[in-house]
Scaffold this motif. Structure first.
Motif, PDB file in Angstrom:
ATOM      1  N   LEU A   1       0.850  -1.185   0.000  1.00 26.32           N
ATOM      2  CA  LEU A   1       0.000   0.000   0.000  1.00 26.32           C
ATOM      3  C   LEU A   1       0.886   1.234   0.000  1.00 26.32           C
ATOM      4  O   LEU A   1       1.682   1.445   0.923  1.00 26.32           O
ATOM      5  N   GLY A   2       0.765   2.056  -1.038  1.00 23.37           N
ATOM      6  CA  GLY A   2       1.512   3.301  -1.090  1.00 23.37           C
ATOM      7  C   GLY A   2       0.702   4.451  -0.521  1.00 23.37           C
ATOM      8  O   GLY A   2      -0.499   4.560  -0.783  1.00 23.37           O
ATOM      9  N   ILE A   3       1.334   5.294   0.282  1.00 21.69           N
ATOM     10  CA  ILE A   3       0.709   6.516   0.787  1.00 21.69           C
ATOM     11  C   ILE A   3       1.559   7.676   0.294  1.00 21.69           C
ATOM     12  O   ILE A   3       2.736   7.779   0.617  1.00 21.69           O
ATOM     13  N   VAL A   4       0.950   8.541  -0.512  1.00 19.19           N
ATOM     14  CA  VAL A   4       1.714   9.575  -1.200  1.00 19.19           C
ATOM     15  C   VAL A   4       1.090  10.948  -0.949  1.00 19.19           C
ATOM     16  O   VAL A   4      -0.117  11.060  -0.711  1.00 19.19           O
TER      17      VAL A   4
ATOM     18  N   VAL B   1       8.493   5.964  -7.336  1.00 22.10           N
ATOM     19  CA  VAL B   1       8.655   4.829  -6.422  1.00 22.10           C
ATOM     20  C   VAL B   1       7.344   4.061  -6.307  1.00 22.10           C
ATOM     21  O   VAL B   1       7.317   2.828  -6.334  1.00 22.10           O
ATOM     22  N   ILE B   2       6.233   4.796  -6.180  1.00 20.84           N
ATOM     23  CA  ILE B   2       4.919   4.170  -6.082  1.00 20.84           C
ATOM     24  C   ILE B   2       4.655   3.291  -7.311  1.00 20.84           C
ATOM     25  O   ILE B   2       4.151   2.171  -7.213  1.00 20.84           O
ATOM     26  N   ALA B   3       5.001   3.810  -8.497  1.00 18.40           N
ATOM     27  CA  ALA B   3       4.747   3.074  -9.739  1.00 18.40           C
ATOM     28  C   ALA B   3       5.504   1.765  -9.775  1.00 18.40           C
ATOM     29  O   ALA B   3       5.038   0.780 -10.366  1.00 18.40           O
TER      30      ALA B   3
ATOM     31  N   VAL C   1      -2.919   2.668  -3.864  1.00 15.33           N
ATOM     32  CA  VAL C   1      -2.357   3.955  -3.464  1.00 15.33           C
ATOM     33  C   VAL C   1      -3.399   4.797  -2.745  1.00 15.33           C
ATOM     34  O   VAL C   1      -4.565   4.857  -3.163  1.00 15.33           O
ATOM     35  N   LEU C   2      -2.972   5.447  -1.674  1.00 16.20           N
ATOM     36  CA  LEU C   2      -3.760   6.475  -1.002  1.00 16.20           C
ATOM     37  C   LEU C   2      -3.054   7.800  -1.231  1.00 16.20           C
ATOM     38  O   LEU C   2      -1.865   7.947  -0.926  1.00 16.20           O
ATOM     39  N   VAL C   3      -3.764   8.771  -1.792  1.00 16.97           N
ATOM     40  CA  VAL C   3      -3.222  10.111  -1.988  1.00 16.97           C
ATOM     41  C   VAL C   3      -3.757  10.991  -0.870  1.00 16.97           C
ATOM     42  O   VAL C   3      -4.973  11.116  -0.688  1.00 16.97           O
ATOM     43  N   MET C   4      -2.849  11.607  -0.099  1.00 14.57           N
ATOM     44  CA  MET C   4      -3.257  12.425   1.039  1.00 14.57           C
ATOM     45  C   MET C   4      -2.970  13.894   0.778  1.00 14.57           C
ATOM     46  O   MET C   4      -1.954  14.257   0.176  1.00 14.57           O
ATOM     47  N   TYR C   5      -3.893  14.728   1.255  1.00 12.38           N
ATOM     48  CA  TYR C   5      -3.716  16.180   1.175  1.00 12.38           C
ATOM     49  C   TYR C   5      -4.378  16.807   2.394  1.00 12.38           C
ATOM     50  O   TYR C   5      -5.527  16.471   2.727  1.00 12.38           O
TER      51      TYR C   5
END
Length: 358
Positions: free
Chosen positions: A48-51, A230-232, A238-242
């Motif tokens: 699981l990527g967190i970006v 790196v995520i790719a 993927v979770l995109v956080m803002y």
């Protein structure tokens, strides 16, 4: 180019489930709302990527569930955070210490500060083994530590066992940090910016090593990073956080092929490309909000090219909702307009910002 095969994890029960997690930092002058109601889970064997940008809440959200934030000033609420049928947020500190470094291990961003500078690398790895299994003798822990150093590609591991952190290069320190993290065969591995400050060649080696570890242990992996490249390479989802919230949740291919949130599109548009000869990179205008004074409505609205001052964006914060037919979720009132927005941005920079991955 994504070359790895995504494991069949969707039918497996979650290993870790986070529900409505909030983290605030109380200061003398203001309260910072660092994480604002995030919900997600991860299954065995999944990456699981967190970006997101710095300050988006990536590291704070994960550190909070392991009790790694100083309290005060940090206050963690919400939950539960379930791991193996147990709520990590209500667990006594003694039980949580037994899980940290054992069932859940963390690879920190800067191994130079994570290691004790006055103890040898080998002693610290051995200590990580023996603190969770008192039946292991010193000699057995030493042998196991040397095996781990060899596994992660540290040359001459028997000699390196007796060296101090300053005698290791940056890449080797990161390898040693991974060796210590996997010493007790954890069920969940958390990697916080594991390739930061490493050159491109070493980054690739570290990512390949994490993939080998995942395949050999079936451990779930949380990869925290600001680097979509790196995520790719390694992530399944993927979770995109803002601004302390998840604004998009998606699989790796939909992330690049059809982003559903303007912030995700902005991150993709700012990626450098080898097949481009642009004099300047596309950037997201403005700055992230002050987390002590988050604006009403959508936190991304002041920087969003899709908002245009719309009432919904200014007055109502969007929920994370299902959108499209690719299993994506996005916190955007106008996610159905994202295809047109991607085309508009592509025309501005003269290229397709939705990078297709095969």
């Amino acid at each position: 180019m994504v070359t790895r095969t995504t494991p069949m994890t969707s039918e497996r029960e979650p290993l870790l489930s986070v529900t409505d997690l909030h983290v605030t930092f109380h200061g003398d002058e203001a309260t910072v709302h660092a994480v604002r109601g995030v919900t997600w889970d991860i299954r065995p064997g999944e990456v699981l990527g967190i970006v997101g940008e710095s300050g988006s809440g990536k590291s704070v959200s994960v550190s909070s569930i392991l009790g790694l934030l100083p309290s005060p000033p940090a206050v963690v609420t919400g939950g539960p955070v379930m791991f193996g049928g147990r709520d990590l947020l209500t667990m006594p500190e003694r039980e949580l210490r037994a899980i940290r470094g054992n069932e859940i291990a963390m690879i920190f961003q800067d191994p130079m500060t994570a290691f004790n500078p006055v103890q040898t690398i080998g002693r610290q790895i051995s200590e990580a083994i023996r603190v969770h299994d008192h039946s292991v003798s010193r000699s057995a822990a030493r042998s196991r530590s040397i095996e781990l150093l060899e596994l992660v590609g540290v040359p001459s591991p028997a000699d390196r066992y007796s060296q101090f952190p300053h005698e290791y290069s940056g890449g080797m320190r990161q390898r040693a940090m991974i060796a210590m993290a996997i010493a007790n065969q954890p069920r969940l591995l958390i990697a916080d910016e594991p390739t930061t400050a490493l050159d491109v060649t070493i980054q690739a080696q570290i990512l390949e090593l994490l993939e080998v570890v995942r395949e050999e242990t079936d451990a779930a992996t949380i990869l925290i990073t600001h680097d979509l490249g790196v995520i790719a390479e390694v992530a399944d989802r993927v979770l995109v956080m803002y601004a302390g919230k998840i604004v998009e949740s998606t699989g790796i291919l939909p992330l690049f092929q059809s982003p559903r949130h303007p912030y995700t599109l902005g991150l993709l548009g700012s990626l450098p490309r080898l097949d481009d000869r642009l004099e300047t990179l596309l950037s997201i205008p403005g700055q992230p909000p002050d987390m002590a004074y988050i604006p009403r409505g959508c936190a991304f609205a002041p920087r969003c090219s899709l908002s245009h001052g719309r009432v919904e964006c200014r007055q109502r914060e969007p929920d994370l909702m299902d959108c499209g037919d690719l299993g994506q979720r996005a916190a955007c009132h106008f996610s159905d307009e994202m295809d047109q927005e991607a085309d508009k941005v592509a025309a501005q920079v003269g290229r397709d910002v939705r990078v297709a991955k095969e």
